[in-house]
Design an enzyme around this catalytic site. Structure first.
Site, PDB file in Angstrom:
ATOM      1  CG  ASP A  34      44.461 -62.554 -22.233  1.00  0.00           C
ATOM      2  OD1 ASP A  34      44.511 -62.112 -23.513  1.00  0.00           O
ATOM      3  OD2 ASP A  34      43.401 -63.318 -21.919  1.00  0.00           O
ATOM      4  CG  ASP A  89      44.190 -59.750 -28.678  1.00  0.00           C
ATOM      5  OD1 ASP A  89      44.279 -59.404 -27.569  1.00  0.00           O
ATOM      6  OD2 ASP A  89      44.300 -60.735 -29.260  1.00  0.00           O
TER       7      ASP A  89
END
Length: 427
Positions: A109, A312
């Site tokens: 992540d 991201d």
């Protein structure tokens, strides 16, 4: 005697196959990133079509927006709350914790910092169901509680101190999932794609004893790859000289490169400043404009040119402020001769109408990134393509479809993010 020699050989081989941080700093290393929809993933469903997998990823993407801003939402009326499924991230990573090493499969992540896994003792009422055995710190010779007096025991991760003076942590995520437990240091071993593992001593991680929310039994925790002090990236900073890179392929596994392997250089590379923001977790860039054909649409933040956008790897779509997204949508549709059709997103075309797409360039500060049509239109079905931009009233996010087939390098020390057009399927 033969058994003894065999064991001795195995131990000798293992010793040769593990790099120290100093050795890793010299040669660099790469670690496999497992796409959740690839055959290597426990989530892989062979009965799903690529279009079904993409739709699932788009729904996860809408839910992930809350990762960056709990009040954010997708502005399009075509995405309903009923469509939103739990976000588990798009990529998984295998690491080992402890001595002897215990392998875990965790969500990789870039939008969070802490490394954590579920630990014993953890009764079913306090932990989510996990297919793999929980990590038992009592069986590791290198496990050490982190003292509350340690500089690493600090907000925002620090929650409290135990009666014994050990640091307790608490983290939560945008989908209301959470993990609580003890902060500790451990030896973390990451497997390199070269076959030589890298052992990292005294890595701070969370030993979770109260965890819940939308976590899946197939994963054992999270490996935070964000920019905060507790992330694996920050804790490896000296070993990797602050450098890492990746090259994404949709619905396929890839690798994340560290240290000398993570340097992005050569013809076609453009670089943009990596902004210093609070929290440090998110990798923020300045978006100056987006060009569609010969029309450049400038981004204005307040009275200043340019606006912040988070890059991201775990978000599929790209999200932009509603007013800007509306302008972009209007210009895009005016430059495509084909007639738009009804679809699940704001601008869709029938493939049979053979739409011709204009050139699109993302103008980051000091870096112009020219996209291919597959970076901004996606095949939703056999005869439908839709725009990958969407409107959101929260934090703007540069998603992974737009990052596909670019080697993207992060230099944490030099404070830059670099882009190089690359056929990532050949990396």
């Amino acid at each position: 005697m033969e058994t003894f020699l065999s064991c001795a050989f195995i131990l000798f081989f293992l010793c040769l196959s593990v790099l120290s941080p100093a050795e890793a700093q010299t040669v660099g290393f790469s670690v496999e990133l497992i796409h959740r929809d690839s055959p290597k993933s426990p989530f892989y469903n062979p009965n799903e079509t690529p279009y079904q997998r993409l739709r699932n990823a788009l729904n996860r993407s809408a839910n992930r927006l809350r990762h960056f801003n709990k009040n954010s939402s997708v502005s399009s009326s075509k995405v309903s709350q009923a469509d939103i499924i739990p976000n588990v991230g798009d990529y998984l990573i295998r690491i080992s914790i402890g001595t002897p090493p215990v392998e875990i499969l965790a969500v990789a992540d870039t939008g969070s910092d802490l490394i954590w896994t579920q630990c014993q003792p953890c009764p079913p009422s306090q932990c989510y169901k996990q297919d793999n055995p929980l990590f038992d710190p009592q069986r590791s010779s290198t496990y050490k509680y982190l003292s509350c007096s340690s500089s690493q025991c600090a907000p925002p991760i620090k929650d409290s101190c135990s009666a014994e003076g050990n640091c307790r942590y608490s983290v939560s995520y945008g989908d209301d999932s959470f993990s609580n437990g003890d902060l500790a240091t451990e030896t973390v071993t990451v497997g390199s794609t070269s076959g030589q593992a890298v052992a990292l001593p005294e890595i701070v991680f969370g030993c979770g004893t109260k965890n819940g929310g939308k976590f899946n039994s197939k994963t054992d925790g999270i490996v935070g790859l964000g920019g905060g002090d507790a992330s694996l990236i920050s804790q490896m900073k000296t070993t990797i000289a602050g450098k890492f890179s990746y090259c994404l392929v949709q619905q396929s596994s890839t690798k994340i490169n560290f240290g000398t392997n993570g340097i992005v250089s050569g013809s076609g590379v453009v670089s943009t400043p990596l902004l210093a923001k609070n929290p440090k977790t998110f990798y923020s860039l300045t978006l100056d404009a987006i060009s569609v054909g010969d029309q450049r649409l400038g981004v204005i933040s307040g009275s200043n040119p340019g606006g912040d956008i988070v890059i991201d790897s775990g978000t599929t779509l790209t999200y932009l402020p509603p007013a800007y997204a509306s302008k972009l949508l209007s210009v895009m549709s005016s430059m495509i001769a084909a007639q738009p059709v009804e679809g699940p997103y704001d601008l869709c075309y029938s493939i049979s109408s053979r739409p011709q797409f204009p050139e699109v360039t993302i103008h980051f500060r000091d870096a112009d990134v020219k996209l291919s049509p597959s970076n901004f239109f996606m095949n939703i079905s056999e005869d439908l393509v839709c725009l990958v931009f969407s409107a959101s009233n929260g934090t703007p996010v540069y998603g992974n479809i737009m990052q596909t087939n670019f080697l993207i390098g992060y230099d944490i020390e030099g404070r830059t993010v670099s882009f190089k057009p690359t056929d990532c399927s050949k990396q």
